[in-house]
Design a protein around this motif. Structure first.
Motif, PDB file in Angstrom:
ATOM      1  N   PRO A  64     -66.874 -88.030  62.038  1.00 22.91           N
ATOM      2  CA  PRO A  64     -66.451 -89.432  61.912  1.00 22.91           C
ATOM      3  C   PRO A  64     -66.764 -90.271  63.152  1.00 22.91           C
ATOM      4  CG  PRO A  64     -64.742 -87.974  61.105  1.00 22.91           C
ATOM      5  CD  PRO A  64     -65.770 -87.096  61.752  1.00 22.91           C
ATOM      6  N   ALA A  65     -66.656 -89.677  64.345  1.00 25.97           N
ATOM      7  CA  ALA A  65     -66.939 -90.431  65.573  1.00 25.97           C
ATOM      8  C   ALA A  65     -68.401 -90.841  65.629  1.00 25.97           C
ATOM      9  CB  ALA A  65     -66.580 -89.591  66.795  1.00 25.97           C
ATOM     10  N   LEU A  66     -69.304 -89.914  65.281  1.00 22.94           N
ATOM     11  CA  LEU A  66     -70.729 -90.242  65.277  1.00 22.94           C
ATOM     12  C   LEU A  66     -71.058 -91.246  64.177  1.00 22.94           C
ATOM     13  CD1 LEU A  66     -72.358 -86.727  65.904  1.00 22.94           C
ATOM     14  CD2 LEU A  66     -71.999 -88.575  67.550  1.00 22.94           C
ATOM     15  N   ALA A  67     -70.434 -91.067  63.013  1.00 23.55           N
ATOM     16  CA  ALA A  67     -70.695 -91.985  61.898  1.00 23.55           C
ATOM     17  C   ALA A  67     -70.244 -93.401  62.243  1.00 23.55           C
ATOM     18  CB  ALA A  67     -69.974 -91.499  60.636  1.00 23.55           C
ATOM     19  N   ALA A  68     -69.086 -93.536  62.882  1.00 22.34           N
ATOM     20  CA  ALA A  68     -68.585 -94.853  63.275  1.00 22.34           C
ATOM     21  C   ALA A  68     -69.516 -95.494  64.302  1.00 22.34           C
ATOM     22  CB  ALA A  68     -67.175 -94.729  63.850  1.00 22.34           C
ATOM     23  N   THR A  69     -70.048 -94.678  65.213  1.00 21.52           N
ATOM     24  CA  THR A  69     -70.970 -95.204  66.230  1.00 21.52           C
ATOM     25  C   THR A  69     -72.253 -95.704  65.599  1.00 21.52           C
ATOM     26  OG1 THR A  69     -70.079 -93.667  67.875  1.00 21.52           O
ATOM     27  CG2 THR A  69     -72.229 -94.646  68.336  1.00 21.52           C
ATOM     28  N   VAL A  70     -72.813 -94.910  64.695  1.00 17.26           N
ATOM     29  CA  VAL A  70     -74.066 -95.294  64.047  1.00 17.26           C
ATOM     30  C   VAL A  70     -73.872 -96.536  63.182  1.00 17.26           C
ATOM     31  CG1 VAL A  70     -75.803 -94.602  62.354  1.00 17.26           C
ATOM     32  CG2 VAL A  70     -75.043 -92.976  64.097  1.00 17.26           C
ATOM     33  N   LEU A  71     -72.802 -96.554  62.375  1.00 18.45           N
ATOM     34  CA  LEU A  71     -72.562 -97.712  61.503  1.00 18.45           C
ATOM     35  C   LEU A  71     -72.327 -98.969  62.323  1.00 18.45           C
ATOM     36  CD1 LEU A  71     -72.122 -99.007  58.769  1.00 18.45           C
ATOM     37  CD2 LEU A  71     -69.743 -98.217  58.818  1.00 18.45           C
ATOM     38  N   GLY A  72     -71.505 -98.876  63.353  1.00 19.57           N
ATOM     39  CA  GLY A  72     -71.243-100.044  64.187  1.00 19.57           C
ATOM     40  C   GLY A  72     -72.505-100.550  64.861  1.00 19.57           C
ATOM     41  N   SER A  73     -73.358 -99.633  65.297  1.00 22.28           N
ATOM     42  CA  SER A  73     -74.596-100.038  65.970  1.00 22.28           C
ATOM     43  C   SER A  73     -75.598-100.640  64.998  1.00 22.28           C
ATOM     44  CB  SER A  73     -75.210 -98.825  66.686  1.00 22.28           C
ATOM     45  OG  SER A  73     -74.324 -98.312  67.660  1.00 22.28           O
ATOM     46  N   VAL A  74     -75.667-100.100  63.773  1.00 25.69           N
ATOM     47  CA  VAL A  74     -76.541-100.685  62.748  1.00 25.69           C
ATOM     48  C   VAL A  74     -76.100-102.101  62.413  1.00 25.69           C
ATOM     49  CG1 VAL A  74     -77.212-100.564  60.318  1.00 25.69           C
ATOM     50  CG2 VAL A  74     -77.316 -98.516  61.723  1.00 25.69           C
ATOM     51  N   LEU A  75     -74.790-102.291  62.244  1.00 25.16           N
ATOM     52  CA  LEU A  75     -74.273-103.625  61.945  1.00 25.16           C
ATOM     53  C   LEU A  75     -74.567-104.593  63.088  1.00 25.16           C
ATOM     54  CD1 LEU A  75     -70.842-102.688  60.309  1.00 25.16           C
ATOM     55  CD2 LEU A  75     -72.859-103.600  59.161  1.00 25.16           C
ATOM     56  N   LEU A  76     -74.420-104.134  64.315  1.00 27.56           N
ATOM     57  CA  LEU A  76     -74.762-104.985  65.458  1.00 27.56           C
ATOM     58  C   LEU A  76     -76.237-105.371  65.415  1.00 27.56           C
ATOM     59  CD1 LEU A  76     -72.885-103.384  68.489  1.00 27.56           C
ATOM     60  CD2 LEU A  76     -72.532-105.665  67.561  1.00 27.56           C
ATOM     61  N   GLY A  77     -77.089-104.400  65.103  1.00 29.88           N
ATOM     62  CA  GLY A  77     -78.516-104.686  65.021  1.00 29.88           C
ATOM     63  C   GLY A  77     -78.842-105.709  63.951  1.00 29.88           C
ATOM     64  N   LEU A  78     -78.182-105.593  62.792  1.00 34.03           N
ATOM     65  CA  LEU A  78     -78.414-106.546  61.711  1.00 34.03           C
ATOM     66  C   LEU A  78     -77.940-107.946  62.100  1.00 34.03           C
ATOM     67  CD1 LEU A  78     -77.361-104.355  58.645  1.00 34.03           C
ATOM     68  CD2 LEU A  78     -79.683-104.990  59.335  1.00 34.03           C
ATOM     69  N   LEU A  79     -76.791-108.017  62.750  1.00 34.41           N
ATOM     70  CA  LEU A  79     -76.291-109.315  63.199  1.00 34.41           C
ATOM     71  C   LEU A  79     -77.200-109.914  64.266  1.00 34.41           C
ATOM     72  CD1 LEU A  79     -72.483-108.461  63.463  1.00 34.41           C
ATOM     73  CD2 LEU A  79     -73.646-109.673  61.615  1.00 34.41           C
ATOM     74  N   ALA A  80     -77.744-109.055  65.121  1.00 32.86           N
ATOM     75  CA  ALA A  80     -78.638-109.533  66.178  1.00 32.86           C
ATOM     76  C   ALA A  80     -79.915-110.128  65.611  1.00 32.86           C
ATOM     77  CB  ALA A  80     -78.979-108.387  67.139  1.00 32.86           C
ATOM     78  N   ILE A  81     -80.327-109.676  64.422  1.00 34.31           N
ATOM     79  CA  ILE A  81     -81.526-110.236  63.792  1.00 34.31           C
ATOM     80  C   ILE A  81     -81.361-111.738  63.567  1.00 34.31           C
ATOM     81  CG2 ILE A  81     -82.850-110.294  61.641  1.00 34.31           C
ATOM     82  CD1 ILE A  81     -82.545-107.289  61.455  1.00 34.31           C
ATOM     83  N   GLY A  82     -80.217-112.128  62.980  1.00 33.92           N
ATOM     84  CA  GLY A  82     -79.984-113.547  62.708  1.00 33.92           C
ATOM     85  C   GLY A  82     -79.863-114.376  63.964  1.00 33.92           C
ATOM     86  N   CYS A  83     -79.122-113.870  64.946  1.00 35.14           N
ATOM     87  CA  CYS A  83     -78.940-114.621  66.191  1.00 35.14           C
ATOM     88  C   CYS A  83     -80.245-114.708  66.978  1.00 35.14           C
ATOM     89  CB  CYS A  83     -77.854-113.959  67.038  1.00 35.14           C
ATOM     90  SG  CYS A  83     -76.204-113.969  66.271  1.00 35.14           S
ATOM     91  N   SER A  84     -81.044-113.643  66.940  1.00 32.75           N
ATOM     92  CA  SER A  84     -82.328-113.656  67.638  1.00 32.75           C
ATOM     93  C   SER A  84     -83.287-114.657  67.010  1.00 32.75           C
ATOM     94  CB  SER A  84     -82.952-112.257  67.617  1.00 32.75           C
ATOM     95  OG  SER A  84     -82.151-111.326  68.312  1.00 32.75           O
ATOM     96  N   TYR A  85     -83.248-114.747  65.689  1.00 36.21           N
ATOM     97  CA  TYR A  85     -84.101-115.705  64.980  1.00 36.21           C
ATOM     98  C   TYR A  85     -83.828-117.130  65.458  1.00 36.21           C
ATOM     99  CZ  TYR A  85     -85.852-118.598  61.141  1.00 36.21           C
ATOM    100  OH  TYR A  85     -86.493-119.565  60.401  1.00 36.21           O
ATOM    101  N   ILE A  86     -82.547-117.475  65.563  1.00 36.33           N
ATOM    102  CA  ILE A  86     -82.181-118.815  66.018  1.00 36.33           C
ATOM    103  C   ILE A  86     -82.671-119.046  67.444  1.00 36.33           C
ATOM    104  CG2 ILE A  86     -80.249-120.343  66.567  1.00 36.33           C
ATOM    105  CD1 ILE A  86     -80.721-119.978  63.582  1.00 36.33           C
ATOM    106  N   GLY A  87     -82.510-118.043  68.311  1.00 36.16           N
ATOM    107  CA  GLY A  87     -82.949-118.200  69.694  1.00 36.16           C
ATOM    108  C   GLY A  87     -84.444-118.417  69.816  1.00 36.16           C
ATOM    109  N   ALA A  88     -85.226-117.632  69.047  1.00 33.50           N
ATOM    110  CA  ALA A  88     -86.682-117.762  69.127  1.00 33.50           C
ATOM    111  C   ALA A  88     -87.171-119.057  68.490  1.00 33.50           C
ATOM    112  CB  ALA A  88     -87.342-116.558  68.455  1.00 33.50           C
ATOM    113  N   ARG A  89     -86.567-119.470  67.371  1.00 33.19           N
ATOM    114  CA  ARG A  89     -86.994-120.701  66.711  1.00 33.19           C
ATOM    115  C   ARG A  89     -86.729-121.931  67.562  1.00 33.19           C
ATOM    116  NH1 ARG A  89     -87.687-121.951  61.336  1.00 33.19           N
ATOM    117  NH2 ARG A  89     -87.867-124.041  62.231  1.00 33.19           N
ATOM    118  N   THR A  90     -85.602-121.945  68.242  1.00 33.25           N
ATOM    119  CA  THR A  90     -85.249-123.117  69.048  1.00 33.25           C
ATOM    120  C   THR A  90     -85.759-123.014  70.476  1.00 33.25           C
ATOM    121  OG1 THR A  90     -83.127-122.170  69.743  1.00 33.25           O
ATOM    122  CG2 THR A  90     -83.147-123.460  67.706  1.00 33.25           C
TER     123      THR A  90
END
Length: 444
Positions: A64-90
């Motif tokens: 469970p500890a490894l699964a929580a780490t991987v899931l949390g990191s994947v979600l962070l990566g997905l969220l970073a996609i949207g925020c990075s897009y805004i940064g690069a576009r502007t």
């Protein structure tokens, strides 16, 4: 795809400081995705990750500890996609974006919140460095050095590259990443050879829920996600920015937490660097600690200086970095690190919703072909501020008070940090769609 034309004087200005803190980064200064990815990875490998790994290993079984780490990191990566897009576009910093979304006064309020969060995190990370360095020097060399002295010296080193700016941070990350990965790999081999694998299968009392664990994994790097534009604005294209955001946040956030979980399970020790010390490699342990914290913490002071420049544009960014970083170092010397868990919980509550709001607001504005910085024509854009406040309330309502700052009234995804960001995204999307429909009806 190139950044859109900006219409305000503040954004049109190409400042004398080479970090373009008040304007869009020009195309000729943009970088490839790998260079920015390396920065995110170095930011993720730090002592706070080892602290979190210890918490997860002590309160959960290995799976469970490894699964929580991987899931949390994947979600962070997905969220970073949207925020990075805004940064690069502007091509704009996070704080300049806040002025576009919340108005000139509203944006300064958000920028002030970013300053407090960034400098607070700088103080926490500096405190981690001082505590670990104190133990390492004592155990490896027999030296007794006061923690506040190490905080002052380490903080000054971390502040140096922040004062110099993005290019210095990038150069630091280029050699820090391979060196850190090699040293962590060496530590893993030493731990396995010395202790074997029996500790990995030992059962522990589950004191952390899976959702809470994922939320903590996300909260420890959520400030980085929301501040992604500060680095993503240097990307050649939005595609480069999005690739660096996902890969950088997934790897950067997960590597050190996974290593810390494994070390804790294998050795039963709360000091991840102890394996180097007992193996006679105390100098290596100190090198790992210094490089990890230096390459991570310098970006906190850098982001704070960008936000201060948006609030007080007449003062050079480097002066902001020097003064703000010095204040944070003093806070570290007085033990601000003791507020670690409440602080990351507060950051998740306040900053995650902000990320959702600005992504939705600027996405709809750019999709409609509107001026990105149109919000600066108003002092306060109340709809966006209300969307952010409502999303913060959702994050508070879904946070268990035993796990952080919150009320625990109900649950949504079981991950309060994610609840706040998605709430901000949904609230602002609804407002943007309503405004767009009213505009079309007025033209009909």
């Amino acid at each position: 795809m190139t950044p859109p034309e900006n219409t305000t004087d503040a954004v049109k200005a190409i400042t004398t400081n080479t970090d373009f803190e008040l304007g869009s980064v020009p195309p000729q200064e943009r970088r490839g995705w790998l260079a920015i990815t390396m920065i995110w990875v170095t930011i993720g490998i730090d002592v706070s990750g080892t602290m979190l790994g210890l918490e997860l290993a002590s309160g959960m079984n290995l799976g469970p500890a490894l699964a929580a780490t991987v899931l949390g990191s994947v979600l962070l990566g997905l969220l970073a996609i949207g925020c990075s897009y805004i940064g690069a576009r502007t091509g704009l910093t996070t704080s300049m974006i806040s002025r576009a979304v919340f108005g000139t006064i509203g944006g300064r309020l958000i920028a002030a919140m970013i300053v407090i969060s960034s400098l607070g995190w700088f103080a926490v990370q500096t405190g981690f460095f001082a505590s670990y360095a104190q133990h390492t020097l004592q155990d490896a060399l027999g030296w007794s050095v006061p923690a506040w002295v190490l905080a002052a010296l380490g903080g000054a080193l971390m502040l140096l590259t922040a004062v110099l700016g993005y290019r210095a941070i990038q150069k630091l990350s280029l050699w820090a990443v391979p060196l850190l990965l090699a040293l962590l790999g060496l530590g893993t081999v030493l731990a396995l050879s010395r202790y074997g694998t029996s500790g990995l299968s030992e059962e522990v009392e589950a004191t952390l829920g899976f959702g809470t664990a994922v939320s903590l994994v996300m909260s420890i790097f959520i400030l980085g996600v929301v501040l992604t534009p500060d680095m993503a604005r240097w990307a050649k294209t939005p595609g480069h920015a999005m690739a660096s955001g996902f890969v950088g946040f997934f790897l950067g956030n997960s590597i050190i937490v996974v290593v810390a979980i494994l070390f804790t399970k294998l050795t039963g020790s709360d000091q991840i660097l102890s394996i180097f010390i007992v193996s006679g490699l105390g100098v290596v342990a100190l090198a790992v600690l210094t490089i990890a914290q230096w390459s991570t913490n310098t970006t906190n002071a850098y982001s704070a200086s960008l936000s201060l420049a948006a609030i007080l544009p007449r003062v050079p960014r480097r002066v902001h970095a020097l003064v703000g970083g010095s204040i944070a170092i003093v806070a570290a010397c007085f033990g601000f690190v003791d507020w670690f868990i409440p602080f990351i919980s507060l950051m998740g509550t306040l900053l995650a919703p902000y990320g959702g709001v600005y992504v939705a607001s600027l996405f709809f504005r750019m999709r409609a072909g509107g001026d990105v910085m149109a919000g600066e024509r108003q002092q306060v854009r109340w709809p966006s501020l209300l969307a952010w406040a409502a999303a913060c309330l959702v994050a508070l309502a879904t946070t268990d008070p035993t796990a952080g700052l919150g009320f625990g009234w109900f649950t949504l995804t079981t991950i309060p940090t994610l609840d706040g960001l998605l709430a901000g995204l949904l609230f602002q999307s609804a407002l943007s769609l309503t405004a767009s429909r009213r505009h079309r009806e007025a033209l009909a």
